[in-house]
Each structure stands twice: as C-alpha cells, then as structure tokens.
Design an enzyme around this catalytic site. Structure first.
Site, PDB file in Angstrom:
ATOM      1  N   MET A 170      17.186 -11.775   4.877  1.00 30.45           N
ATOM      2  CA  MET A 170      17.476 -11.795   3.275  1.00 30.45           C
ATOM      3  C   MET A 170      16.980 -10.476   2.578  1.00 30.45           C
ATOM      4  O   MET A 170      16.641 -10.404   1.417  1.00 30.45           O
ATOM      5  CB  MET A 170      16.352 -12.750   2.870  1.00 30.45           C
ATOM      6  CG  MET A 170      16.926 -14.386   3.380  1.00 30.45           C
ATOM      7  SD  MET A 170      18.164 -14.828   2.604  1.00 30.45           S
ATOM      8  CE  MET A 170      19.530 -14.635   3.857  1.00 30.45           C
ATOM      9  N   GLY A 171      17.044  -9.348   3.288  1.00 28.77           N
ATOM     10  CA  GLY A 171      16.682  -8.101   2.706  1.00 28.77           C
ATOM     11  C   GLY A 171      18.023  -7.676   2.196  1.00 28.77           C
ATOM     12  O   GLY A 171      19.001  -8.091   2.234  1.00 28.77           O
ATOM     13  N   ASP A 217      14.234 -14.621   8.762  1.00 26.22           N
ATOM     14  CA  ASP A 217      13.363 -13.829   7.738  1.00 26.22           C
ATOM     15  C   ASP A 217      12.103 -14.884   7.347  1.00 26.22           C
ATOM     16  O   ASP A 217      12.224 -15.947   8.328  1.00 26.22           O
ATOM     17  CB  ASP A 217      14.453 -13.863   6.457  1.00 26.22           C
ATOM     18  CG  ASP A 217      13.872 -12.763   5.719  1.00 26.22           C
ATOM     19  OD1 ASP A 217      14.845 -11.637   5.555  1.00 26.22           O
ATOM     20  OD2 ASP A 217      12.678 -12.626   5.469  1.00 26.22           O
ATOM     21  N   THR A 266      14.019   1.924  10.109  1.00 23.58           N
ATOM     22  CA  THR A 266      13.602   3.151  10.316  1.00 23.58           C
ATOM     23  C   THR A 266      11.995   3.012   9.957  1.00 23.58           C
ATOM     24  O   THR A 266      11.494   1.942   9.691  1.00 23.58           O
ATOM     25  CB  THR A 266      14.299   3.993   9.399  1.00 23.58           C
ATOM     26  OG1 THR A 266      14.183   3.589   7.811  1.00 23.58           O
ATOM     27  CG2 THR A 266      15.626   4.091   9.683  1.00 23.58           C
ATOM     28  N   HIS A 292      17.067   9.212  -1.607  1.00 23.22           N
ATOM     29  CA  HIS A 292      17.273   7.995  -1.462  1.00 23.22           C
ATOM     30  C   HIS A 292      16.657   7.120  -2.425  1.00 23.22           C
ATOM     31  O   HIS A 292      15.873   7.788  -3.512  1.00 23.22           O
ATOM     32  CB  HIS A 292      16.462   7.517  -0.063  1.00 23.22           C
ATOM     33  CG  HIS A 292      17.018   7.659   1.150  1.00 23.22           C
ATOM     34  ND1 HIS A 292      17.068   8.805   1.927  1.00 23.22           N
ATOM     35  CD2 HIS A 292      17.944   6.940   1.750  1.00 23.22           C
ATOM     36  CE1 HIS A 292      17.717   8.885   2.744  1.00 23.22           C
ATOM     37  NE2 HIS A 292      18.346   7.572   2.893  1.00 23.22           N
ATOM     38  N   LYS A 324      12.627   3.186  -1.265  1.00 18.54           N
ATOM     39  CA  LYS A 324      12.672   3.286   0.097  1.00 18.54           C
ATOM     40  C   LYS A 324      11.258   3.688   0.644  1.00 18.54           C
ATOM     41  O   LYS A 324      10.443   4.281  -0.019  1.00 18.54           O
ATOM     42  CB  LYS A 324      13.383   4.515   0.509  1.00 18.54           C
ATOM     43  CG  LYS A 324      13.386   4.929   2.071  1.00 18.54           C
ATOM     44  CD  LYS A 324      14.388   5.879   2.515  1.00 18.54           C
ATOM     45  CE  LYS A 324      14.259   6.229   3.795  1.00 18.54           C
ATOM     46  NZ  LYS A 324      14.829   5.159   4.848  1.00 18.54           N
ATOM     47  N   GLY A 350      14.815   8.575   8.258  1.00 24.23           N
ATOM     48  CA  GLY A 350      14.860   8.676   9.853  1.00 24.23           C
ATOM     49  C   GLY A 350      16.030   9.735  10.286  1.00 24.23           C
ATOM     50  O   GLY A 350      15.991  10.366  11.058  1.00 24.23           O
TER      51      GLY A 350
END
Length: 268
Positions: free
Chosen positions: A14-15, A38, A103, A158, A162, A168
C-alpha cells in the site's frame, strides 16, 4: 515452453511503490499477484485500492498470510527498512525467493540478507531500474578510463518525502568509482573553509524537493574537460518494471545472492 504465470507476493503493497506494482502487475501477463502484505488498509482488495478493479487478493499482515494458500514463487519487498528483516526471515523459513528494493538498510540487515542467500535466492539492488543499472555500468567504465586524477562529484535529487540521504543508488555509484580507481574519501557536501580539493575525493550531494522520483548525475572533471553521466526518472515505472523483471528472473533460481546485473545479462 511453460505459460504458467509467476505468482508474486508483495510486501509493502500500500505504499507509493507498492500500489504502482499492483497496477503494473495486473497488466503484465507474466505474473499474478497472490499476496498483498501491509499494515494499512487491511482487508481491502489490493486491486481496488490500486484503482485497477478487484483482484481477489486482500491486504493482510505477514502474520496472517496463509503461505500454503498463496503459494508465491517470489516476494517483492518495497516496504521500510524496519520491516525488511521481517520479510527476509519469513521468506527464509518458507524457502521463497525475495527481491529487496527497500533502501536505507543498516549493515546488520545486509548481513541478514547475505545469510538468507545461503538458503534462498535473494536479489538486492539500491535501484531496480534497468536504465539506472546501465548507468552504473557506464560509470564503472568511465571511472576506469578517467582514473583517480579526475575530480568526481555525485549529485542526486529525490522527492521531499524520501527518508534516507544520500540515496542507495548514489552510494552504489560512489562504490563503483572507488572500486575502479581507488578514490576516496567520500565527502558529503562542503561548508566553510575546506581548502583545496584533495586528489581522489568523491563529493556527494543530496537534494530533496517536490515530487521528483529520482535523478542521479556523476561528474568526472579534469583540466579542460568535464564528462557527466545522468539518469532522470520521469515516474516510478522504471523502478517497478525492473522489480517485476527481477522477480520473474529469480523464481526457480538456486540459493544465492543476485543483482540487477544478473537480470540484464539474462535478457541478452
């Protein structure tokens, strides 16, 4: 040739990455989503949550997942560093191949993945995009050709949400340069009277702004010349398609540690 679809379990369904994975897997004839794990939106149909219509796969916790009923051929993990150890241990117990795209992992989690690879196939990559992995290969070639005499700067950008910095991918690019040239140390930004730039230093700069999915540039500079190698993600689809490719590749493989380089090699 078998036409059976690869059965995929998704951890972190669900991300942002998870929902896009559900969408693209629903349109990919090679794969079938059989588990959506999730801790939010529990009980919802994963396809409905992702806007692609019912898939008959309800979102549930890892503890509630009936492994015998789901029978995944591989799991994809795009969750949170704190949850990656959980899915790694789960897949190890169930002898399920796992693709880890999360990451920001700690050193001990990397050790857990290495230990798991003695018993199951494990594919890890700081970036699942095929194009980014081509960039990594080109950076290695450029670093070897330019040598330690070149000043190397790595700039990554990004979205504002984040959690980890630098990315990474940026750290992996620095590792590639170090391996090819023996350069170092790695310096994260600069401030104040830092003095003349020492030979071999690798500069790292992390930008966080807006909704940028990801941009990476590696600059090699010598007297009179500058070479820049860049990748810009326009959306998350490159990462998602690469993760699906990785899961298809990994299903049925013997235990061991794999990378996206193996996926690229298999496509030749």
């Amino acid at each position: 040739m078998s036409t059976a679809r690869i059965r995929i379990g998704l951890h972190g369904a669900m991300g942002r990455m998870g929902l896009r994975l559900v969408q693209l897997m629903a349109a990919d004839p090679r794969v079938e989503l059989v588990a959506a794990v999730d801790r939010s939106r529990l009980g919802e149909d994963a396809g409905v949550a992702a806007g692609v219509g019912p898939l008959g796969v309800s979102v549930q916790t890892l503890e509630a997942l009936d492994l015998n009923a789901a029978r995944p051929d591989a799991f994809i993990d795009f969750s949170h560093p704190s949850a990656t150890s959980e899915i790694t241990a789960y897949c190890r117990r169930g002898r399920i191949p796992v693709v880890v795209g999360t990451t920001g992992l700690e050193a001990d989690q990397g050790e857990q993945l290495s230990a798991a690879a003695a018993e199951i196939p494990v594919l890890t990559s700081p970036n699942m995009s095929r194009a980014v992995n081509v960039l990594m290969k080109l950076v290695g070639q450029a670093a070897a050709a330019m040598g330690v005499e070149a000043d190397v700067e790595i700039i990554e950008r990004h979205h504002r949400l984040k959690k980890d910095a630098p990315s990474g991918t940026a750290l992996r690019l620095a590792e590639i340069v170090e391996a090819a040239t023996g350069a170092g140390p790695l310096v994260h930004g600069r401030e104040g009277q830092v003095g003349e730039r020492p030979r071999g230093e690798i500069g790292m700069h992390a930008v966080r702004a807006g909704d940028c999915p990801g941009e990476h540039t590696v600059m090699f500079a010598v007297g009179g010349d500058t070479l820049e190698l860049s990748h810009r993600a326009l959306n998350r689809d490159g990462f998602v398609r690469g993760a699906i490719d990785a899961a298809v590749f990994l299903a049925g493989k013997p235990p061991g540690s794999y990378t996206m380089a193996h996926v690229l090699e298999s496509a030749r």
